[in-house]
Design an enzyme around this catalytic site. Sequence first.
Site, PDB file in Angstrom:
ATOM      1  N   SER A   1       0.816  -1.202   0.000  1.00 16.16           N
ATOM      2  CA  SER A   1       0.000   0.000   0.000  1.00 16.16           C
ATOM      3  C   SER A   1       0.865   1.275   0.000  1.00 16.16           C
ATOM      4  O   SER A   1       1.743   1.424  -0.840  1.00 16.16           O
ATOM      5  CB  SER A   1      -0.955  -0.047   1.198  1.00 16.16           C
ATOM      6  OG  SER A   1      -1.958   0.924   1.103  1.00 16.16           O
TER       7      SER A   1
ATOM      8  N   ASP B   1      -9.791  -3.760  -5.680  1.00 10.25           N
ATOM      9  CA  ASP B   1      -9.103  -3.095  -4.582  1.00 10.25           C
ATOM     10  C   ASP B   1     -10.061  -2.093  -3.948  1.00 10.25           C
ATOM     11  O   ASP B   1     -10.450  -1.111  -4.582  1.00 10.25           O
ATOM     12  CB  ASP B   1      -7.839  -2.403  -5.092  1.00 10.25           C
ATOM     13  CG  ASP B   1      -6.932  -1.948  -3.973  1.00 10.25           C
ATOM     14  OD1 ASP B   1      -7.438  -1.295  -3.041  1.00 10.25           O
ATOM     15  OD2 ASP B   1      -5.715  -2.219  -4.035  1.00 10.25           O
TER      16      ASP B   1
ATOM     17  N   HIS C   1      -7.353  -5.375  -1.500  1.00 11.03           N
ATOM     18  CA  HIS C   1      -6.147  -4.614  -1.190  1.00 11.03           C
ATOM     19  C   HIS C   1      -5.146  -5.443  -0.385  1.00 11.03           C
ATOM     20  O   HIS C   1      -3.946  -5.413  -0.652  1.00 11.03           O
ATOM     21  CB  HIS C   1      -6.538  -3.361  -0.416  1.00 11.03           C
ATOM     22  CG  HIS C   1      -5.470  -2.335  -0.296  1.00 11.03           C
ATOM     23  ND1 HIS C   1      -4.930  -1.676  -1.389  1.00 11.03           N
ATOM     24  CD2 HIS C   1      -4.830  -1.827   0.793  1.00 11.03           C
ATOM     25  CE1 HIS C   1      -4.012  -0.816  -0.973  1.00 11.03           C
ATOM     26  NE2 HIS C   1      -3.924  -0.891   0.334  1.00 11.03           N
TER      27      HIS C   1
END
Length: 483
Positions: A265, A355, A399
């Site tokens: 991330s 995501d 994600h």
Amino acid sequence: MRFSVSYLALCVSLAVHGSAARAVVAVDEEVAVESRGLVGSLVGGVVPGVLSTVLGLGDVLKQLDQTRDPQAILNILNGVKPRATPTSLPEVQETLQSIYGSATPTNLFKNVALQLGAGLVPQGGGRKDLTTIIEEYTKGDNSVNNPNNPTNVSRPVYPSAAAGDAPYSVPEAQLRAAIHIPADFTFGAKPPVLFVPGTWSYGGSVFGTNLRKLLTGSPHADPVWLNVPGGMMRDAQVNSEYIAYAINYLSAICNNNNLTVVSWSQGGLDTQWAFTFWPSTRTRVSSFLPVSPDYHGTVLANVLCLSADSDIGLGLCDPSVIQQEYTSNYIATLRAAGGDSAYVPTTTFYSGFFDEIVQPQHGTDASAYLLDARGVGVTNIEPQVVCPPGLPGAGFYGHAGMLYHPLTYALIEDALIYGSSNLSRVDVAEVCLSYAASGLGLEDVLATAGLIPVALGIMLTSPDKRMVEPQIMPYAREFSSRG
């Protein structure tokens, strides 16, 4: 820049009226996204009704519709206990898809409630509330005060490792203490691997049930991880200082060996910032392997900004969240300085389906998509494109799901063996037959999927909220359009 069809419709629908409006920045000749005004109808979106009925969460979801107060939301989520627990990896994937895979993104806090109710959390959590799970996630391997005092530093790394590096604003002792070096670290006998976490998280918990677990004991990897104070919620430029320092420090205590950087991330975005403004780091990294990065920010960042007294959809945000907005000055500055292209051999992993944190995230328009203007070697991996259709690896991953995707691990292992990854060396059809990387079980996948509720829970408790992103540091202002 083109969004997918669903996001074209979404962005058109999310207008903020009157004095709340900020500068409009065009990202497509057909669509303009209003900066810091993306909450609107997204917060009141559609949720998977069948699942909510099965889990008995109808009242909880209504309550979440009626408040924007962070503490109130956390209190509501604390009352949600697992009413079911997946018993197989296919069931995990199907349940996550039912929660997050709707055509229109929904209120993430409603989705978290559904995820908690469906038992998509660490199995060891049992019936503990979200706050208790968060407290357990922020201990032990997640310490930000690690006694790192090796005396065999082979070269200076502070206040500067080389001419041209940006200056540090954080004292060296604090930068060094954020590096968690395990007791069995070999100081260069095996290639070091630096794990860099994302927003609202620490390296110990992010990677402990997936990639770090798989690489621990490997002859090709010696894992080390970062626990940045504040869980990567503070100024992303400062977060990047921890990354830049860790790269140079680890190389210096490992006989100047190069290392591999694996991120998740925001960790990928900030590592790219470190490469851009601390050029010395580029010569110390053999391969960069970011998972679910957001080099162009995300149009969904503002959905996470809440305020008890806000009725216009413009809540207070953690500094690094504002900086990850699609139209932020931080993002624009990085890209203007050349950070939209790789500096070291890079393989980036991102899920086009779906995501829930970073969007757009599909094809060449993906926020994670990195260019290769310098010719160092870049591979952009979207598993739903690479894996043959119909195989588990081509299915739904979010994600956090990319951390346990079998193709992610296969290419990371390939990079560690050969110096950089090459898709031609991987039996894609064989790898994509699995839902998760070999060596990970149901409990590991549940714990990794549980990173999302934990991260959003940590966000609800963070004290440093603001409306405006931090100023660009002096060393980068020549690339900033806003000074």
